[in-house]
Design a protein around this motif. Sequence first.
Motif, PDB file in Angstrom:
ATOM      1  N   UNK A   1      10.508  -0.876  -5.092  1.00  0.00           N
ATOM      2  CA  UNK A   1      10.413  -1.777  -3.989  1.00  0.00           C
ATOM      3  C   UNK A   1       9.888  -3.237  -4.186  1.00  0.00           C
ATOM      4  N   UNK A   2       8.822  -3.363  -4.966  1.00  0.00           N
ATOM      5  CA  UNK A   2       8.243  -4.537  -5.357  1.00  0.00           C
ATOM      6  C   UNK A   2       9.330  -5.499  -6.131  1.00  0.00           C
ATOM      7  N   UNK A   3      10.195  -5.105  -6.981  1.00  0.00           N
ATOM      8  CA  UNK A   3      11.223  -5.602  -7.663  1.00  0.00           C
ATOM      9  C   UNK A   3      12.032  -6.426  -6.767  1.00  0.00           C
TER      10      UNK A   3
ATOM     11  N   UNK B   1       5.085  12.876  -7.302  1.00  0.00           N
ATOM     12  CA  UNK B   1       4.679  12.402  -8.595  1.00  0.00           C
ATOM     13  C   UNK B   1       5.551  11.157  -8.972  1.00  0.00           C
ATOM     14  N   UNK B   2       6.384  10.497  -8.247  1.00  0.00           N
ATOM     15  CA  UNK B   2       7.237   9.723  -8.590  1.00  0.00           C
ATOM     16  C   UNK B   2       6.837   8.185  -7.510  1.00  0.00           C
ATOM     17  N   UNK B   3       5.656   8.361  -6.840  1.00  0.00           N
ATOM     18  CA  UNK B   3       5.355   7.376  -5.810  1.00  0.00           C
ATOM     19  C   UNK B   3       5.143   5.985  -6.398  1.00  0.00           C
ATOM     20  N   UNK B   4       4.469   5.960  -7.602  1.00  0.00           N
ATOM     21  CA  UNK B   4       4.278   4.562  -8.285  1.00  0.00           C
ATOM     22  C   UNK B   4       5.721   3.952  -8.645  1.00  0.00           C
ATOM     23  N   UNK B   5       6.798   4.669  -9.326  1.00  0.00           N
ATOM     24  CA  UNK B   5       8.070   4.508  -9.697  1.00  0.00           C
ATOM     25  C   UNK B   5       8.689   3.837  -8.512  1.00  0.00           C
ATOM     26  N   UNK B   6       8.563   4.621  -7.190  1.00  0.00           N
ATOM     27  CA  UNK B   6       9.240   3.921  -6.056  1.00  0.00           C
ATOM     28  C   UNK B   6       8.506   2.704  -5.512  1.00  0.00           C
TER      29      UNK B   6
ATOM     30  N   UNK C   1       0.805  -1.268  -0.073  1.00  0.00           N
ATOM     31  CA  UNK C   1       0.032   0.032   0.056  1.00  0.00           C
ATOM     32  C   UNK C   1       0.915   1.081  -0.046  1.00  0.00           C
ATOM     33  N   UNK C   2       0.824   2.076  -0.951  1.00  0.00           N
ATOM     34  CA  UNK C   2       1.622   3.176  -1.059  1.00  0.00           C
ATOM     35  C   UNK C   2       0.766   4.567  -1.316  1.00  0.00           C
TER      36      UNK C   2
ATOM     37  N   UNK D   1       8.674  -2.256 -16.774  1.00  0.00           N
ATOM     38  CA  UNK D   1       9.426  -2.927 -18.062  1.00  0.00           C
ATOM     39  C   UNK D   1      10.220  -4.082 -17.188  1.00  0.00           C
ATOM     40  N   UNK D   2      11.004  -3.443 -15.946  1.00  0.00           N
ATOM     41  CA  UNK D   2      12.044  -4.271 -15.444  1.00  0.00           C
ATOM     42  C   UNK D   2      11.176  -5.349 -14.693  1.00  0.00           C
ATOM     43  N   UNK D   3      10.291  -5.132 -14.004  1.00  0.00           N
ATOM     44  CA  UNK D   3       9.247  -5.960 -13.138  1.00  0.00           C
ATOM     45  C   UNK D   3       8.580  -7.136 -14.036  1.00  0.00           C
ATOM     46  N   UNK D   4       8.291  -6.806 -15.454  1.00  0.00           N
ATOM     47  CA  UNK D   4       7.823  -7.660 -16.162  1.00  0.00           C
ATOM     48  C   UNK D   4       8.543  -8.731 -16.867  1.00  0.00           C
ATOM     49  N   UNK D   5      10.069  -8.845 -16.502  1.00  0.00           N
ATOM     50  CA  UNK D   5      11.173  -9.670 -16.815  1.00  0.00           C
ATOM     51  C   UNK D   5      10.861 -10.825 -16.104  1.00  0.00           C
ATOM     52  N   UNK D   6      10.647 -10.889 -14.830  1.00  0.00           N
ATOM     53  CA  UNK D   6      10.260 -12.050 -14.002  1.00  0.00           C
ATOM     54  C   UNK D   6       9.156 -12.039 -13.440  1.00  0.00           C
ATOM     55  N   UNK D   7       8.126 -11.194 -13.671  1.00  0.00           N
ATOM     56  CA  UNK D   7       6.953 -11.345 -13.033  1.00  0.00           C
ATOM     57  C   UNK D   7       5.708 -11.353 -14.005  1.00  0.00           C
ATOM     58  N   UNK D   8       4.713 -11.737 -13.884  1.00  0.00           N
ATOM     59  CA  UNK D   8       3.644 -11.501 -14.654  1.00  0.00           C
ATOM     60  C   UNK D   8       2.659 -10.260 -13.893  1.00  0.00           C
ATOM     61  N   UNK D   9       2.168  -9.470 -14.902  1.00  0.00           N
ATOM     62  CA  UNK D   9       1.520  -8.195 -14.448  1.00  0.00           C
ATOM     63  C   UNK D   9       0.051  -8.268 -14.891  1.00  0.00           C
TER      64      UNK D   9
END
Length: 314
Positions: A188-190, A179-184, A139-140, A217-225
């Motif tokens: 953390x999820x990665x 503005x960058x809460x999602x990227x942060x 939750x962010x 893009x980086x997260x999608x390399x080893x996880x399904x989204x």
Amino acid sequence: MSTPLQAEPGICVSLAELIEMRHRVREVQLFSTPGQRSPLIGLHHSKLRGRGVDFDQVRVYQAGDDVRSIDWRVTARTQEPHTKLFHEERERPIYILVEQSQRLFFGSGLMFKSVLAAQAAALIGWAALGHNDRIGGLVYGDGEFYEVKPRRSKQSLLQLLNRLVRVNQSLHADRRHDDEALSMALRRAREVLRPGSLAFIICDERALSSAAEQQLSLLSRHCDLLLLPLSDPLDHALPAAGLLRFAQNDAQLEIDTLNPELRKAYRAQSEARIARWERLAQKLRVLMISLSTQSEMIEQLRAYLNPHKPGKSQ
């Protein structure tokens, strides 16, 4: 520290409301069950990333078996080639990344976007728990992150929902937005998600920045989204309401909503945001379900997952 809001339907959520969502899981088939297939089956049983399998048994080697699976200990002991057999894991970590920021504390439809996000997260959580998956999430909000590591337990889901409610009820219009809460949050999820996890990204439609795109893009390399961008009708078109004045902290804004050029530019900006999400989903080859405050969340999911079936009467 702001005083938490009292739970008002459509404006903020209560824990009882999110717990009650478990009774609505049967109204929409998020995950497949015997005899029923969901469009999300492709996510839940996609090509394995990493091992993703459990050891089953050892048997005598047969022509066509993968030589990499030969059990050399048993082969040496019996003097006959034996191979290991594996079966695919029936459960996988489900990670629900859900935004609760000042940007979502708004709505002109049935509910605020923050409430829509909380309801969607709860429904996904209860559906995954019923499918015997491990549940966790993040939750962010604006500068705050609360993580629950995936575990196969009702307590884990309740912990996530409880934190979700606490952040939701502390939202207010004067909070400073990040503005960058999602990227942060994605970064953390990665750090915690193992290969093969399934991550649901529930966020404001306006949250997609270049940094967030890179993290997805980086997260999608080893996880399904599965992407779930949220919007409100006023995000897409201005009402013909004449001269409007807005104020937040020390900033003020005055706009003429009857100005045709302004209305055209506003709509074009909205269409560009939607197109950006669609291009990203296509590029990453992931599913995307856009949700709006304009209609009930269950109905929107049902329309996407069962487009040829009429809605059930309540």
